[in-house]
Structures are given as structure tokens and as C-alpha cells.
Design an enzyme around this catalytic site. Structure first.
Site, mmCIF file in Angstrom:
data_model
loop_
_atom_site.group_PDB
_atom_site.id
_atom_site.type_symbol
_atom_site.label_atom_id
_atom_site.label_comp_id
_atom_site.label_asym_id
_atom_site.label_seq_id
_atom_site.Cartn_x
_atom_site.Cartn_y
_atom_site.Cartn_z
ATOM 1 N N ASP A 14 47.435 43.909 48.912
ATOM 2 C CA ASP A 14 46.576 43.983 47.720
ATOM 3 C C ASP A 14 46.122 42.565 47.385
ATOM 4 O OD1 ASP A 14 45.373 45.193 45.338
ATOM 5 O OD2 ASP A 14 46.995 44.300 44.191
ATOM 6 N N TYR A 46 39.470 41.231 43.693
ATOM 7 C CA TYR A 46 38.611 41.952 44.634
ATOM 8 C C TYR A 46 37.523 42.765 43.919
ATOM 9 C CZ TYR A 46 41.811 41.150 48.631
ATOM 10 O OH TYR A 46 42.561 40.610 49.644
ATOM 11 N N GLY A 47 37.846 43.208 42.699
ATOM 12 C CA GLY A 47 36.903 44.058 41.960
ATOM 13 C C GLY A 47 35.596 43.362 41.612
ATOM 14 N N CYS A 78 44.877 48.892 47.472
ATOM 15 C CA CYS A 78 43.881 48.402 46.515
ATOM 16 C C CYS A 78 42.678 49.322 46.569
ATOM 17 C CB CYS A 78 43.485 46.974 46.907
ATOM 18 S SG CYS A 78 42.187 46.298 45.880
ATOM 19 N N SER A 80 39.805 48.881 45.020
ATOM 20 C CA SER A 80 38.567 48.085 45.140
ATOM 21 C C SER A 80 38.293 47.759 46.597
ATOM 22 C CB SER A 80 38.691 46.774 44.361
ATOM 23 O OG SER A 80 39.212 46.995 43.084
ATOM 24 N N CYS A 192 43.178 51.664 39.896
ATOM 25 C CA CYS A 192 43.427 50.298 40.351
ATOM 26 C C CYS A 192 44.940 50.195 40.418
ATOM 27 C CB CYS A 192 42.856 49.285 39.351
ATOM 28 S SG CYS A 192 43.475 47.603 39.596
ATOM 29 N N THR A 193 45.447 49.649 41.514
ATOM 30 C CA THR A 193 46.898 49.682 41.717
ATOM 31 C C THR A 193 47.655 48.775 40.753
ATOM 32 O OG1 THR A 193 46.600 48.074 43.493
ATOM 33 C CG2 THR A 193 46.771 50.390 44.126
HETATM 34 N N1 DGL Z 1 44.574 46.199 42.683
HETATM 35 C C1 DGL Z 1 43.150 46.216 42.844
HETATM 36 C C2 DGL Z 1 42.654 47.673 42.912
HETATM 37 O O1 DGL Z 1 43.366 48.585 43.185
HETATM 38 C C3 DGL Z 1 42.364 45.556 41.752
HETATM 39 C C4 DGL Z 1 42.514 44.119 41.463
HETATM 40 C C5 DGL Z 1 41.338 43.251 41.881
HETATM 41 O O2 DGL Z 1 40.254 43.310 41.283
HETATM 42 O O3 DGL Z 1 41.559 42.478 42.812
HETATM 43 O O4 DGL Z 1 41.530 47.944 42.679
#
Ligand code: DGL
Length: 270
Positions: A14, A46-47, A78, A80, A192-193
Site C-alpha cells: 500500500d 496514491y489517491g 490499496c 486507489s 480505502c484501506t
Molecule cells: N490506502 C489507499 C487506498 O486504499 C489510499 C491512500 C492513498 O491515497 O495513498 O485507496
């Protein structure tokens, strides 16, 4: 000579502490599996990435990591990332890849009112993949999308610095309830995790909602894939390792290291 048999190792990747929520579900179901939690702190969040740049970045980061730390299976923990990168990752890797995507199908099955909140990053909300999930499994539902720019970063700061989070949770509540049909909402997808890590305070702030995430389903999927690979899970007396590796320049804070230790996880070098 009898070859040494190792318990399988699952890489849970992630951008940050979201790997912890998926890892907890996997550990609960498969305590014998070795888990390597990867937190791409350098690439977080990542989002906010543009989709094609994110795909390139993750493919490169995962294959570089696998050259240093081998694994039998990759969980892209993840939403995203998974909603963008799964085909490219599966093309480039020789191990099975399990993706974590928004739990829209179970939410649509469980919701009685058919008004469902979808709490995610801006990237996940914008993806064609997410629109397709809604089209395929929740076309009879009213989806209330909230693509939060602040919640995942606030959870990351909570784990790294113990930063306060209450005002951000209030902001999430205000965003979900600004929708004209919010009073009918009975279910929220934590897409989102990072978010299941705060399910308790979210539920305390917004009672009478059912909160759905992908953790348990992913753990079942990982078990299925490990069985398909014929990897030995019943190793008498062996203690599974749960290790964390952080990608990026910033060193882990003492608060983060302590928090990981409290969960039974140890930080290892990249
Ligand atoms: N954990 C990521 C997800 O599941 C989100 C966090 C991010 O934006 O990097 O979407």
C-alpha cells in the site's frame, strides 16, 4: 537432501498504513503465513496521482521490492492503486496478484434502503473501474460518493505522529450527510484501506450505519490462492513473521515503530 520448506510469504503493498487493515484480516484467517507489509510512504498519497503515472510508479516499485524481498503472492492492498494498476501488474509479475477494490457488490446486497455511502480517495471515486462496479452491482442503488483528500493523510499522520483526527472525522460526516438522500443511507463502503483503521470512531460518530470493507473477502481470496499454489500452511511449531518495510526517504518515527511493535510487527530495512 530434503529441501527446506518455508511457510509462504504474502506481500501486502500500500502507499502507507492501509496495508495494516488488510494484513490484520489476512493474519486473522491465516496466522501461519509470513506477511511483509510494504508502505510506499515516498509515493503517498496514491489517491492524488494521475492514473498512468501511478501505474508506472507502482509497477516499478513492486518489482524493485520483490528483487530484495521475495514473496509468493502480492496483495495490492490499496483501492486507489488496484482500480488502475491490476492488469499491468499481472502482466509484469510471475506471482499471483490479489487486488483490493471497493466492496460495492456486498454493500448493495446488504443495504435495505439502497442508499449507500462510498468513502474513498479522489482517485478511486474518479476511476472508470469504480463506475463499472457501480454499474454492474449497484445500478438499483443511490450511491453517495465522498472522495476525501484529507482522511487518508490524516490517518497516515495519526500513525506517524499521533496527530489529532477528530476534526477530519467531523468533516467526513458533514460531507456524507450533505447529500439530499443521506437520511436514507444505511451502509457505507470504506473504499480505502486506511479507513477501516478508524471504523470504531467513524461508527461512534455516525451510528446506525453498516460499515463494509474488503478485508475479510481478501483474506479468503489469499487463502484460496495459497491453496491453489499448493504452498505448505501447516508447518508445526513455526512462528509466522510479520514484517514491515517502508519505501521512501523519510525514516519511520518512534511513534510509528512503537505502534507497529504493539501490533506484533517489526520494521525491517528496505
Ligand atoms: N490506502 C489507499 C487506498 O486504499 C489510499 C491512500 C492513498 O491515497 O495513498 O485507496
Amino acid at each position: 537432501m530434503i529441501p527446506t520448506v518455508h511457510a509462504p510469504r504474502v506481500l501486502i503493498f500500500d502507499s502507507g498504513v492501509g496495508s495494516l487493515s488488510i494484513g490484520a484480516a489476512i493474519h486473522q484467517l491465516i496466522p501461519q503465513a509470513n506477511l511483509l507489509y510494504a508502505m510506499d510512504h515516498g509515493g503517498f498519497p496514491y489517491g492524488e496521482w494521475q492514473e498512468s503515472a501511478l501505474v508506472e510508479h507502482i509497477c516499478q516499485a513492486v518489482s524493485a521490492l520483490l528483487q530484495r524481498h521475495s514473496a509468493d503472492i502480492l496483495v495490492m492492498a490499496c483501492n486507489s492503486a488496484s482500480t488502475a494498476v491490476l492488469p499491468a501488474l499481472r502482466n509484469s509479475l510471475s506471482i499471483p496478484v490479489v487486488g483490493v477494490v471497493p466492496a460495492i457488490k456486498p454493500a448493495a446486497q446488504r443495504s435495505r434502503s439502497k442508499v449507500i455511502g462510498l468513502l474513498a480517495t479522489p482517485g478511486t471515486i474518479a476511476r472508470a473501474y469504480t463506475a463499472q462496479l457501480i454499474h454492474d452491482f449497484a445500478s438499483d442503488c443511490c450511491i453517495i460518493p465522498v472522495g476525501s483528500r484529507v482522511l487518508a493523510p490524516a490517518i497516515e499522520s495519526l500513525f506517524w505522529q499521533e496527530s489529532p483526527i477528530d476534526a477530519v472525522l467531523e468533516q467526513i460526516k458533514a460531507e456524507l450527510y450533505s447529500h439530499p438522500r443521506a437520511a436514507e443511507m444505511d451502509t457505507v463502503v470504506l473504499a480505502c484501506t486506511h479507513f477501516p483503521l478508524l471504523q470504531k470512531p467513524l461508527a461512534a460518530l455516525m451510528p446506525n450505519l453498516e460499515w463494509i470493507d474488503s478485508g475479510e473477502a481478501i483474506a479468503r481470496r489469499v487463502l484460496h490462492v495459497l491453496n491453489e499454489l499448493n504452498l505448505p500452511l501447516n508447518l508445526n511449531g513455526s512462528t509466522a513473521k510479520r514484517e514491515v518495510v517502508i519505501l521512501g526517504e523519510e525514516p519511520a518515527t518512534p511513534i510509528l515503530i512503537q505502534g507497529l511493535e504493539n501490533m506484533g510487527l517489526s520494521l525491517i530495512d528496505y
